[in-house]
Design a protein around this motif. Sequence first.
Motif, PDB file in Angstrom:
ATOM      1  N   HIS A 174       0.823  -1.208   0.000  1.00  0.00           N
ATOM      2  CA  HIS A 174       0.000   0.000   0.000  1.00  0.00           C
ATOM      3  C   HIS A 174       0.863   1.266   0.000  1.00  0.00           C
ATOM      4  N   ALA A 175       2.109   1.148   0.463  1.00  0.00           N
ATOM      5  CA  ALA A 175       3.006   2.314   0.520  1.00  0.00           C
ATOM      6  C   ALA A 175       3.686   2.481  -0.832  1.00  0.00           C
ATOM      7  N   ARG A 176       3.012   3.123  -1.761  1.00  0.00           N
ATOM      8  CA  ARG A 176       3.482   3.171  -3.146  1.00  0.00           C
ATOM      9  C   ARG A 176       4.596   4.187  -3.365  1.00  0.00           C
ATOM     10  N   GLY A 177       4.785   5.116  -2.419  1.00  0.00           N
ATOM     11  CA  GLY A 177       5.864   6.098  -2.547  1.00  0.00           C
ATOM     12  C   GLY A 177       7.024   5.820  -1.631  1.00  0.00           C
ATOM     13  N   LEU A 178       7.170   4.570  -1.204  1.00  0.00           N
ATOM     14  CA  LEU A 178       8.158   4.199  -0.205  1.00  0.00           C
ATOM     15  C   LEU A 178       9.583   4.423  -0.690  1.00  0.00           C
ATOM     16  N   THR A 179      10.416   5.050   0.163  1.00  0.00           N
ATOM     17  CA  THR A 179      11.855   5.157  -0.099  1.00  0.00           C
ATOM     18  C   THR A 179      12.675   4.547   1.032  1.00  0.00           C
ATOM     19  N   GLY A 180      12.113   4.471   2.238  1.00  0.00           N
ATOM     20  CA  GLY A 180      12.815   3.894   3.370  1.00  0.00           C
ATOM     21  C   GLY A 180      11.977   2.826   4.049  1.00  0.00           C
ATOM     22  N   LEU A 181      12.605   1.687   4.373  1.00  0.00           N
ATOM     23  CA  LEU A 181      11.904   0.574   4.995  1.00  0.00           C
ATOM     24  C   LEU A 181      12.758   0.017   6.120  1.00  0.00           C
ATOM     25  N   SER A 182      12.159  -0.127   7.319  1.00  0.00           N
ATOM     26  CA  SER A 182      12.852  -0.707   8.465  1.00  0.00           C
ATOM     27  C   SER A 182      12.027  -1.875   8.992  1.00  0.00           C
ATOM     28  N   LEU A 183      12.653  -3.042   9.103  1.00  0.00           N
ATOM     29  CA  LEU A 183      11.979  -4.253   9.579  1.00  0.00           C
ATOM     30  C   LEU A 183      12.778  -4.830  10.739  1.00  0.00           C
ATOM     31  N   ASN A 184      12.097  -5.094  11.845  1.00  0.00           N
ATOM     32  CA  ASN A 184      12.771  -5.628  13.025  1.00  0.00           C
ATOM     33  C   ASN A 184      11.844  -6.609  13.733  1.00  0.00           C
ATOM     34  N   LEU A 185      12.301  -7.845  13.900  1.00  0.00           N
ATOM     35  CA  LEU A 185      11.523  -8.869  14.596  1.00  0.00           C
ATOM     36  C   LEU A 185      10.148  -9.067  13.967  1.00  0.00           C
ATOM     37  N   ILE A 186      10.137  -9.465  12.711  1.00  0.00           N
ATOM     38  CA  ILE A 186       8.897  -9.706  11.983  1.00  0.00           C
ATOM     39  C   ILE A 186       8.691 -11.209  11.833  1.00  0.00           C
ATOM     40  N   ASP A 187       7.528 -11.685  12.203  1.00  0.00           N
ATOM     41  CA  ASP A 187       7.175 -13.097  12.079  1.00  0.00           C
ATOM     42  C   ASP A 187       6.140 -13.233  10.968  1.00  0.00           C
ATOM     43  N   VAL A 188       6.472 -13.995   9.914  1.00  0.00           N
ATOM     44  CA  VAL A 188       5.545 -14.177   8.793  1.00  0.00           C
ATOM     45  C   VAL A 188       4.997 -15.604   8.756  1.00  0.00           C
ATOM     46  N   ALA A 189       5.070 -16.306   9.871  1.00  0.00           N
ATOM     47  CA  ALA A 189       4.509 -17.661   9.950  1.00  0.00           C
ATOM     48  C   ALA A 189       3.758 -17.835  11.265  1.00  0.00           C
ATOM     49  N   TRP A 190       3.111 -16.759  11.683  1.00  0.00           N
ATOM     50  CA  TRP A 190       2.392 -16.773  12.961  1.00  0.00           C
ATOM     51  C   TRP A 190       1.110 -17.572  12.842  1.00  0.00           C
ATOM     52  N   VAL A 191       0.840 -18.412  13.843  1.00  0.00           N
ATOM     53  CA  VAL A 191      -0.389 -19.213  13.876  1.00  0.00           C
ATOM     54  C   VAL A 191      -1.263 -18.689  15.015  1.00  0.00           C
ATOM     55  N   PRO A 192      -2.377 -18.020  14.708  1.00  0.00           N
ATOM     56  CA  PRO A 192      -3.270 -17.530  15.763  1.00  0.00           C
ATOM     57  C   PRO A 192      -3.832 -18.678  16.585  1.00  0.00           C
ATOM     58  N   ARG A 193      -4.286 -18.333  17.788  1.00  0.00           N
ATOM     59  CA  ARG A 193      -4.789 -19.362  18.698  1.00  0.00           C
ATOM     60  C   ARG A 193      -6.160 -19.876  18.306  1.00  0.00           C
ATOM     61  N   ARG A 194      -6.855 -19.165  17.462  1.00  0.00           N
ATOM     62  CA  ARG A 194      -8.130 -19.668  16.950  1.00  0.00           C
ATOM     63  C   ARG A 194      -8.243 -19.241  15.491  1.00  0.00           C
ATOM     64  N   PRO A 195      -9.032 -19.920  14.658  1.00  0.00           N
ATOM     65  CA  PRO A 195      -9.100 -19.588  13.231  1.00  0.00           C
ATOM     66  C   PRO A 195      -9.525 -18.144  13.001  1.00  0.00           C
ATOM     67  N   LEU A 196      -8.928 -17.542  11.992  1.00  0.00           N
ATOM     68  CA  LEU A 196      -9.278 -16.180  11.638  1.00  0.00           C
ATOM     69  C   LEU A 196     -10.578 -16.158  10.858  1.00  0.00           C
ATOM     70  N   GLU A 197     -11.352 -15.125  11.081  1.00  0.00           N
ATOM     71  CA  GLU A 197     -12.593 -14.939  10.332  1.00  0.00           C
ATOM     72  C   GLU A 197     -12.412 -13.733   9.427  1.00  0.00           C
ATOM     73  N   THR A 198     -12.151 -13.985   8.158  1.00  0.00           N
ATOM     74  CA  THR A 198     -11.893 -12.918   7.203  1.00  0.00           C
ATOM     75  C   THR A 198     -13.155 -12.590   6.444  1.00  0.00           C
ATOM     76  N   LYS A 199     -13.575 -11.353   6.544  1.00  0.00           N
ATOM     77  CA  LYS A 199     -14.752 -10.925   5.825  1.00  0.00           C
ATOM     78  C   LYS A 199     -14.444 -10.739   4.349  1.00  0.00           C
ATOM     79  N   GLN A 200     -15.434 -10.969   3.531  1.00  0.00           N
ATOM     80  CA  GLN A 200     -15.254 -10.852   2.093  1.00  0.00           C
ATOM     81  C   GLN A 200     -14.800  -9.433   1.736  1.00  0.00           C
ATOM     82  N   GLY A 201     -13.736  -9.365   0.938  1.00  0.00           N
ATOM     83  CA  GLY A 201     -13.245  -8.070   0.481  1.00  0.00           C
ATOM     84  C   GLY A 201     -12.217  -7.441   1.391  1.00  0.00           C
TER      85      GLY A 201
END
Length: 287
Positions: A174-201
């Motif tokens: 969404h950050a289409r004008g990005l020039t600087g990015l800082s990432l620290n301690l990011i988890d991209v395989a997190w498993v929530p404790r209960r199933p997520l309910e994603t609304k359409q759209g």
Amino acid sequence: MNSLPLELIEEIISHVDEKDDISHFHLLACSLVCRFWLPSSQRRLFHHINLKRRPVQLEKLCAQIQRLDQVLLNSPHLTSYILVLELPAWLRDISPYDYPYSPYQITIDNRLPPLLRKLTHVQKLKISGLAWSVLPGDFRQSLCQVLELPSMAVVCVDDALFTRMDEFTNFISHARGLTGLSLNLIDVAWVPRRPLETKQGEDNEQRFERNSIHLTNLDMKCEYDNSAFINWLLGPRSHLDVSHIHTLHIGLLVGADGPEDDSANRLLHAIGSSLKHVSIIQPLARE
């Protein structure tokens, strides 16, 4: 006081440090000197909005959001002064399914999205303690609108949880004008404790032209998953072009048998001759 040149007034106010509460009161005092001091004082007062929360201060955070929302409603011109937005601790625990939330939490969930949608000139967004998948849909949408501002240039994400890499990709795209990015301690395989309910759209993927955004600054200390983010950054799912980076800060990961892989070398090769400043943090040992 109204006989002083505007340049001198701005120089005087620029020497007031805005980082602590005492300086905040000093800036308030400057704004009351006379009408010529008001605009410069307001620019300093609203330049950096830091919404703070400690475990026992949810009530204060709620009052702070309500007060800021009312101020911006009464004085819309102040929104253009807010250039840095910091959400240093998210509005719920990292175990986000501990219900019920307090009445203050419910008020924050309802009040913060309209406040975020009022912001029009934010240049830097700092978020920590973010559990993206469990945020209310309106909350996520308003954050994405902040990222999409034409002025948005720097995004700092610290201690955040995503259920998969595509979810993170959708968030940062969404950050289409990005020039600087800082990432620290990011988890991209997190498993929530209960199933997520994603609304359409709610979770529609954003698709952008490959290499459409030129990064100039990258700070990456993702601890145990740096290689995954480097692979993403250099892969077909990323819309970020690293060949213009001139400042790089990176933490490397090594195991018992040496470097985890050649991802850092591939990143340095992709950046090439544009790199001017680099710092490599002492390798992190895998437990």
